[in-house]
Design a protein around this motif. Sequence first.
Motif, PDB file in Angstrom:
ATOM      1  N   GLY A  12       0.782  -1.226   0.000  1.00  0.00           N
ATOM      2  CA  GLY A  12       0.000   0.000   0.000  1.00  0.00           C
ATOM      3  C   GLY A  12       0.805   1.263   0.000  1.00  0.00           C
ATOM      4  O   GLY A  12       0.278   2.345   0.216  1.00  0.00           O
ATOM      5  N   VAL A  13       2.123   1.166  -0.202  1.00  0.00           N
ATOM      6  CA  VAL A  13       2.984   2.345  -0.206  1.00  0.00           C
ATOM      7  C   VAL A  13       3.576   2.508  -1.592  1.00  0.00           C
ATOM      8  O   VAL A  13       4.252   1.611  -2.081  1.00  0.00           O
ATOM      9  CB  VAL A  13       4.122   2.208   0.825  1.00  0.00           C
ATOM     10  CG1 VAL A  13       4.998   3.458   0.824  1.00  0.00           C
ATOM     11  CG2 VAL A  13       3.553   1.960   2.208  1.00  0.00           C
ATOM     12  N   PRO A  14       3.315   3.619  -2.292  1.00  0.00           N
ATOM     13  CA  PRO A  14       3.850   3.788  -3.640  1.00  0.00           C
ATOM     14  C   PRO A  14       5.351   4.041  -3.630  1.00  0.00           C
ATOM     15  O   PRO A  14       5.892   4.636  -2.700  1.00  0.00           O
ATOM     16  CB  PRO A  14       3.100   5.021  -4.167  1.00  0.00           C
ATOM     17  CG  PRO A  14       2.775   5.791  -2.932  1.00  0.00           C
ATOM     18  CD  PRO A  14       2.532   4.773  -1.859  1.00  0.00           C
ATOM     19  N   VAL A  15       6.042   3.573  -4.673  1.00  0.00           N
ATOM     20  CA  VAL A  15       7.447   3.910  -4.839  1.00  0.00           C
ATOM     21  C   VAL A  15       7.542   5.403  -5.120  1.00  0.00           C
ATOM     22  O   VAL A  15       6.863   5.922  -5.988  1.00  0.00           O
ATOM     23  CB  VAL A  15       8.054   3.101  -6.007  1.00  0.00           C
ATOM     24  CG1 VAL A  15       9.469   3.564  -6.273  1.00  0.00           C
ATOM     25  CG2 VAL A  15       8.026   1.615  -5.695  1.00  0.00           C
ATOM     26  N   SER A  16       8.364   6.127  -4.400  1.00  0.00           N
ATOM     27  CA  SER A  16       8.431   7.581  -4.541  1.00  0.00           C
ATOM     28  C   SER A  16       9.869   8.039  -4.585  1.00  0.00           C
ATOM     29  O   SER A  16      10.482   8.283  -3.562  1.00  0.00           O
ATOM     30  CB  SER A  16       7.688   8.263  -3.386  1.00  0.00           C
ATOM     31  OG  SER A  16       7.797   9.671  -3.494  1.00  0.00           O
ATOM     32  N   LYS A  17      10.416   8.152  -5.798  1.00  0.00           N
ATOM     33  CA  LYS A  17      11.772   8.672  -5.933  1.00  0.00           C
ATOM     34  C   LYS A  17      11.823  10.143  -5.540  1.00  0.00           C
ATOM     35  O   LYS A  17      12.798  10.602  -4.948  1.00  0.00           O
ATOM     36  CB  LYS A  17      12.259   8.488  -7.372  1.00  0.00           C
ATOM     37  CG  LYS A  17      12.475   7.047  -7.778  1.00  0.00           C
ATOM     38  CD  LYS A  17      13.160   6.941  -9.122  1.00  0.00           C
ATOM     39  CE  LYS A  17      12.301   7.458 -10.258  1.00  0.00           C
ATOM     40  NZ  LYS A  17      12.905   7.198 -11.570  1.00  0.00           N
ATOM     41  N   ILE A  18      10.782  10.889  -5.873  1.00  0.00           N
ATOM     42  CA  ILE A  18      10.759  12.316  -5.553  1.00  0.00           C
ATOM     43  C   ILE A  18      10.755  12.524  -4.047  1.00  0.00           C
ATOM     44  O   ILE A  18      11.482  13.354  -3.503  1.00  0.00           O
ATOM     45  CB  ILE A  18       9.543  12.994  -6.211  1.00  0.00           C
ATOM     46  CG1 ILE A  18       9.650  12.940  -7.732  1.00  0.00           C
ATOM     47  CG2 ILE A  18       9.406  14.439  -5.738  1.00  0.00           C
ATOM     48  CD1 ILE A  18       8.454  13.496  -8.459  1.00  0.00           C
ATOM     49  N   GLY A  19       9.927  11.755  -3.346  1.00  0.00           N
ATOM     50  CA  GLY A  19       9.881  11.881  -1.897  1.00  0.00           C
ATOM     51  C   GLY A  19      11.191  11.489  -1.245  1.00  0.00           C
ATOM     52  O   GLY A  19      11.669  12.150  -0.328  1.00  0.00           O
ATOM     53  N   ALA A  20      11.786  10.393  -1.734  1.00  0.00           N
ATOM     54  CA  ALA A  20      13.069   9.961  -1.185  1.00  0.00           C
ATOM     55  C   ALA A  20      14.140  11.008  -1.431  1.00  0.00           C
ATOM     56  O   ALA A  20      14.978  11.283  -0.560  1.00  0.00           O
ATOM     57  CB  ALA A  20      13.475   8.632  -1.818  1.00  0.00           C
ATOM     58  N   ARG A  21      14.119  11.608  -2.602  1.00  0.00           N
ATOM     59  CA  ARG A  21      15.109  12.643  -2.923  1.00  0.00           C
ATOM     60  C   ARG A  21      14.915  13.872  -2.046  1.00  0.00           C
ATOM     61  O   ARG A  21      15.888  14.503  -1.601  1.00  0.00           O
ATOM     62  CB  ARG A  21      15.000  13.013  -4.402  1.00  0.00           C
ATOM     63  CG  ARG A  21      16.095  13.937  -4.892  1.00  0.00           C
ATOM     64  CD  ARG A  21      16.018  14.105  -6.392  1.00  0.00           C
ATOM     65  NE  ARG A  21      17.087  14.970  -6.890  1.00  0.00           N
ATOM     66  CZ  ARG A  21      17.292  15.248  -8.170  1.00  0.00           C
ATOM     67  NH1 ARG A  21      16.496  14.719  -9.099  1.00  0.00           N
ATOM     68  NH2 ARG A  21      18.277  16.051  -8.537  1.00  0.00           N
TER      69      ARG A  21
END
Length: 414
Positions: A12-21
């Motif tokens: 239920g958690v989307p992959v988020s490159k933007i958030g991680a960055r």
Amino acid sequence: MPSHAPLRAGAGVPVSKIGARRVATIAFAAQGACVAAVYTTVPAITEHLKLAPLLTTALTVGVALAAGGGSFLGLAAIRRAGPVAAMRGAMLAAAAALVLIGWAPGRTSVTCAYLLFGLAVGALDVGVNTRAAEIERAYGHSVFGSFYTAWSMGGVVAALLTAGAARLEWPVVGGLSLQAGSVLLLAVCMRTHDLPAPEGSQATVAQTPLGHRVWVRLIPFGLVLLVVYVIESSVSAWSAVYLRQTLAASLTVAPLAYAGYQAGTVIGRAGTDRLVQKLGTGTVVRTAALLAAGALAALAAAPGWPFAVLAAGAVGLGASVLAPLCLASAARLRPTASEAVLARLNLFNYVGVVTGGAVGGLLGSTGHFRLAYALPAALAVLLLAAARHFTQPSIPTRTERIPPVERADPRPLG
């Protein structure tokens, strides 16, 4: 869930490159602010506690040695809880150390506070660079420069806060407490975002030895990092003292050389990723090394503090790109064990910090601060020979970018 774990069905958690960055950028900014807060308040702490010049030098060296030990504490924390949790914990410890430095009533207490800061910033260093390597791998192109831009911007803001507090005649404890509060706020704002990773890649990191060949290939990067941090330490740790003692600047003006240096690094790092894509890593490294060498020579010969501030900015412009490109290339030697590679590479980092801090302090205490910048200028020229070892980031395969369970899901990624 640790931030490096791959997503599973039903998570239920989307992959988020933007958030991680974004989170990594916050952590880099916090680290830059912490380092700047400590280095720019050295003159004020020295005068407030009436520390001898040799003791001030010993404290600078002690911070670097503690940071080396903190690197391995950070490595252990990453393997246990993931890089985001490790970064958050290190930021909280660094904020506490800043408050303790400001409130320290004597030499023993301030020494303990500086050592705590060293442990915290060393752990934070491994955390932020490990996370940056993971994010760059997910993006498939150079992004390390943007993280170090945030590091430098944090340093500029902290240096200006130190100068402003001195201008308002605040006690040093007030300025450091304000800076600690800012770092604490950034730590609270951090969130965890999962990144896609090859199946099982992180599960075997702790058990997989790096191997002799990886160690041999790390040597050029280690030497580059050593020289870079000799330069960094010489400017960061002693530029405020250099302006104060050699160029007769006031306590209000003394932090501006550090601010100028970090402003130069902001400009340099902001363009690093684009320059790498356009010109190639080797060309960027050679140009940066030559610029840093010339600017250090100018700083050594500065006739007054305004010229020194400009020269320090030029040093930052040249030296700024070397560390992120070095760390990014080294992490690509073993992508699935990047934290182990970077923790060991950090040993060269802190050897450079110790060398630059110790040599700069010893030369300064004998009235030869100008030599503290002339010597690193010669070392910077030697970096030209290491440029051929730097590599470009590779575009990840589709399997690396999107886990199989996500490819089957028609919904867009977050």
